[in-house]
Scaffold this motif. Structure first.
Motif, mmCIF file in Angstrom:
data_model
loop_
_atom_site.group_PDB
_atom_site.id
_atom_site.type_symbol
_atom_site.label_atom_id
_atom_site.label_comp_id
_atom_site.label_asym_id
_atom_site.label_seq_id
_atom_site.Cartn_x
_atom_site.Cartn_y
_atom_site.Cartn_z
ATOM 1 N N LYS A 146 0.854 -1.218 -0.162
ATOM 2 C CA LYS A 146 -0.065 -0.021 0.046
ATOM 3 C C LYS A 146 0.833 1.309 0.021
ATOM 4 C CE LYS A 146 -4.141 -2.070 2.198
ATOM 5 N NZ LYS A 146 -4.779 -2.150 3.191
ATOM 6 N N GLN A 147 1.985 1.224 0.632
ATOM 7 C CA GLN A 147 2.930 2.458 0.516
ATOM 8 C C GLN A 147 3.257 2.923 -0.879
ATOM 9 O OE1 GLN A 147 6.766 1.678 2.110
ATOM 10 N NE2 GLN A 147 6.553 -0.464 1.811
ATOM 11 N N PHE A 148 3.103 1.908 -1.910
ATOM 12 C CA PHE A 148 3.270 2.439 -3.291
ATOM 13 C C PHE A 148 1.973 2.854 -4.179
ATOM 14 C CE2 PHE A 148 6.539 -1.130 -2.261
ATOM 15 C CZ PHE A 148 7.473 -0.452 -2.232
ATOM 16 N N ASP A 149 0.972 2.982 -3.416
ATOM 17 C CA ASP A 149 -0.339 3.360 -3.826
ATOM 18 C C ASP A 149 -0.124 4.779 -4.523
ATOM 19 O OD1 ASP A 149 -1.377 0.929 -3.505
ATOM 20 O OD2 ASP A 149 -3.049 1.433 -2.011
ATOM 21 N N ASP A 150 -0.326 4.952 -5.743
ATOM 22 C CA ASP A 150 -0.423 6.547 -6.526
ATOM 23 C C ASP A 150 0.851 7.101 -6.444
ATOM 24 O OD1 ASP A 150 -1.796 8.218 -7.783
ATOM 25 O OD2 ASP A 150 -1.947 9.662 -5.801
ATOM 26 N N LYS A 151 2.033 6.329 -6.456
ATOM 27 C CA LYS A 151 3.301 6.907 -6.252
ATOM 28 C C LYS A 151 4.058 6.443 -7.576
ATOM 29 C CE LYS A 151 4.105 7.828 -1.739
ATOM 30 N NZ LYS A 151 2.842 8.117 -1.169
ATOM 31 N N SER A 152 4.867 7.126 -7.774
ATOM 32 C CA SER A 152 5.800 6.935 -9.122
ATOM 33 C C SER A 152 7.017 6.037 -8.409
ATOM 34 C CB SER A 152 6.321 8.157 -9.707
ATOM 35 O OG SER A 152 7.243 7.916 -10.787
ATOM 36 N N VAL A 153 7.335 5.013 -8.896
ATOM 37 C CA VAL A 153 8.375 3.957 -8.238
ATOM 38 C C VAL A 153 9.664 3.714 -9.168
ATOM 39 C CG1 VAL A 153 8.770 1.781 -7.169
ATOM 40 C CG2 VAL A 153 6.784 3.104 -6.915
ATOM 41 N N LEU A 154 10.770 4.042 -8.881
ATOM 42 C CA LEU A 154 11.764 3.581 -9.727
ATOM 43 C C LEU A 154 12.747 2.496 -9.318
ATOM 44 C CD1 LEU A 154 14.288 5.937 -11.645
ATOM 45 C CD2 LEU A 154 15.256 4.372 -10.131
ATOM 46 N N VAL A 155 13.017 1.321 -10.167
ATOM 47 C CA VAL A 155 13.658 0.348 -9.711
ATOM 48 C C VAL A 155 15.194 0.337 -10.636
ATOM 49 C CG1 VAL A 155 13.708 -2.236 -9.694
ATOM 50 C CG2 VAL A 155 11.468 -0.826 -9.461
ATOM 51 N N THR A 156 16.021 0.624 -9.960
ATOM 52 C CA THR A 156 17.276 0.311 -10.403
ATOM 53 C C THR A 156 17.572 -0.965 -10.969
ATOM 54 O OG1 THR A 156 18.642 0.273 -8.525
ATOM 55 C CG2 THR A 156 18.432 2.321 -9.582
ATOM 56 N N GLY A 157 18.263 -1.435 -11.861
ATOM 57 C CA GLY A 157 18.231 -3.074 -11.952
ATOM 58 C C GLY A 157 16.966 -3.620 -12.230
ATOM 59 N N GLY A 158 16.188 -2.824 -12.713
ATOM 60 C CA GLY A 158 14.782 -3.461 -13.152
ATOM 61 C C GLY A 158 14.452 -4.531 -13.799
ATOM 62 N N THR A 159 15.662 -5.094 -14.741
ATOM 63 C CA THR A 159 15.340 -6.187 -15.334
ATOM 64 C C THR A 159 16.242 -7.323 -15.007
ATOM 65 O OG1 THR A 159 17.382 -5.480 -16.774
ATOM 66 C CG2 THR A 159 15.133 -4.886 -17.771
#
Length: 158
Positions: A46-59
């Protein structure tokens, strides 16, 4: 329900939520309800709701699974994948479920490149740093590359 144990400040405007897991013996003995663990995960997402999330090493292995989890089990507004592997980004894009592509952004970049990271994090609320060289034999054979990615790259992210 599993309650948050503590909030740990990491960097400016960054907080990690730590949630305790039951002891391994309790898990093995079956005295812990699986539903309670699932509720804890749902609460954490739920802490990610309505947030923009960046993941380094995302692949990478963790990054892919984490992105899949956010796409299917959270209401994150936007997911940004930063990875230096163009082909893995292409594969990831090609297997996106219908209706999820508009939430995704892909940046070819490296955590070693601080200027590219600055551009990628523009408008991002949460950064999940998963980029790292993890294979010990490769790191032993290429120690300076491991230092550049795992140490200097992590400093760039922070």
């Amino acid at each position: 329900m599993i309650k948050a144990k503590s909030r740990i400040p990491l960097a400016r405007n960054t907080v990690a939520l730590l949630r305790p897991l039951p002891p391994g013996a309790a898990l093995k003995a079956g005295s812990v309800r699986v539903r309670a663990l699932a509720d804890g995960i749902e609460d954490a997402l739920k802490q990610f709701d309505d947030k923009s999330v960046l993941v380094t090493g995302g692949t990478g292995s963790f990054g892919r699974r984490f992105i899949d989890t956010l796409l299917t089990r959270s209401r994150a507004r936007r997911l940004v994948v930063v990875s230096r592997d163009e082909y893995k980004q292409y594969e990831m894009q090609s297997r996106l479920a219908p209706g999820t592509a508009e939430r995704m952004r892909f940046f070819i970049g490296d955590v070693r490149d601080v200027e590219r990271l600055r551009r990628a994090v523009h408008g991002v609320d949460v950064v999940v740093h998963a980029a790292a060289l993890k294979q010990v034999p490769a790191c032993e054979y290429n120690p300076m590359e491991a230092i550049k990615t795992n140490i200097l790259g992590a400093q760039n992210v922070v």
